[in-house]
Design a protein around this motif. Structure first.
Motif: not given
Lengths: 242, 242
Positions: B91, B94, B194, B216-222, B224-225, B228-229
């Motif tokens: 990751r 990545f 993380e 970056l929104g309501p979900r927890i992003l990893r 690496d995601t 990019v976001a």
């Protein structure tokens, strides 16, 4: 409060509900994660929200969980499909993982004229979507479809579903041109294969009344990068990041 | 026209310039890619744009290329740093690849209080950035720094550089609040580890006059995601995607 370990199950969840574990789940919880009777984990099934559950029985190959209380309500993602042309294994896995994390409702691998792969392991990709949902705190798992031909998907394209289509080399944010009505409609995002679309596919996509061309900047992005970038653009503008 | 094979070299490039190849490059071009004398490839060095070059000599361990004409001007990315806490090897690789593709100018791995890894292979990460630039058609390769402590980086934070800081659980797009002057300033994006930032780090980051919190929104992003976001959000608003 959500427990640290989150597990997706297919069983209904509710107060006092017992949930039997299958062999893989029992192995994961008791073998890998070293959980024992009395421990707590979080469960979700994509329909009933997230539930705090206590381990009631723990055996080598089976186990039973007891649902106690709902720790999170069900949060459905926006009605957004992600269509993409499968690429190399790792990057295809990655696209599925990212689509689940970013909040796509349905993941549709499509075969384009320049797509190399003519098969996918749907079950493996679905498992990646489950794992991503467990990881990102989601209470919903997007369904991963079997591989279909893009041409056939377009033949039956739903009249009200808008399509954000990422065309390399297109500059300018036509996405801004969506009407208020279109903005509220169901949507899909289509990410092209690394070799690009064929001339015929591009013509057809541009001619589709529901299509909205969007540019992802002046550099050429790999398909997996483009998927996350396009999901970000859409979520910010029309989705649940607003 | 750009040739299909793109190679990053350190040598100056210009009309009539000869470029000697090192052993790895000769192996790649002649062994792996089966190129021979008279073939054409594209060269870039991060300073002189992209040049079409002809293979003048091809040996097992060496070779010489001859620059013919410039096929693309130099395109520098915006003055944007990406700071992130290294995670698992794949990751981390990545994130570096994605930062190069998405147009970050400098990549800075930072050690936070909850960062597990206390070392990186800077040379390997730099090679990933080169490969990503070769792949995405870029003419610039972002520099990857050695691992530094976040606290020390903040101690010497440049007065005019704005910092987009992605804090999990923060809702609302404070990024919109950047003034016109700030929008034109140099920027950096910081992606947390993380495990999240420590309380002390969060306080310090929120107190930094240059910092702009973004959701970056309501979900927890990893991580690496999230990289990019966040790069997408920034590039769309202040960068070269406009």
């Amino acid at each position: 409060m959500s427990a640290k370990i989150r597990l997706y199950v297919e069983h209904p969840l509710g107060a006092g509900q017992t949930v039997p574990l299958d062999r893989d789940q029992a192995h994961y919880l008791f073998g890998v994660m070293r959980q024992a009777v009395g421990g707590h984990i979080s469960l979700f099934n994509g329909r009933d929200g997230e539930w705090r559950a206590e381990i009631a029985e723990a055996n080598k190959r089976t186990g039973v969980l007891l649902c106690q209380e709902q720790s999170r309500p069900l949060m459905l993602p926006p009605d957004l499909w992600l269509l993409f042309a499968p690429i190399k294994k790792t990057r295809t896995d990655f696209i599925v993982e990212k689509a689940a994390e970013m909040g796509a409702a349905r993941i549709m691998p499509v075969q384009t004229e320049f797509t190399n792969s003519d098969r996918i392991r749907q079950d493996r990709l679905q498992a990646h979507a489950v794992e991503a949902a467990e990881q990102c705190g989601g209470t919903y798992v997007p369904e991963v479809d079997e591989l279909q031909k893009l041409a056939r998907v377009l033949d039956h394209w739903p009249e009200d579903r808008q399509l954000m289509f990422c065309d390399e080399g297109e500059v300018g944010a036509a996405l801004a041109l969506a009407t208020e009505e279109q903005a509220k409609a169901p949507w899909a995002i289509l990410i092209g294969p690394e070799g690009g679309f064929s001339e015929g596919e591009r013509k057809r996509l541009h001619a589709l009344p529901q299509s909205h061309v969007v540019s992802l900047g002046p550099r050429i992005l790999r398909a997996d990068t483009a998927a996350v970038a396009a999901l970000t653009v859409w979520q910010q503008r029309y989705g649940d990041w607003q």
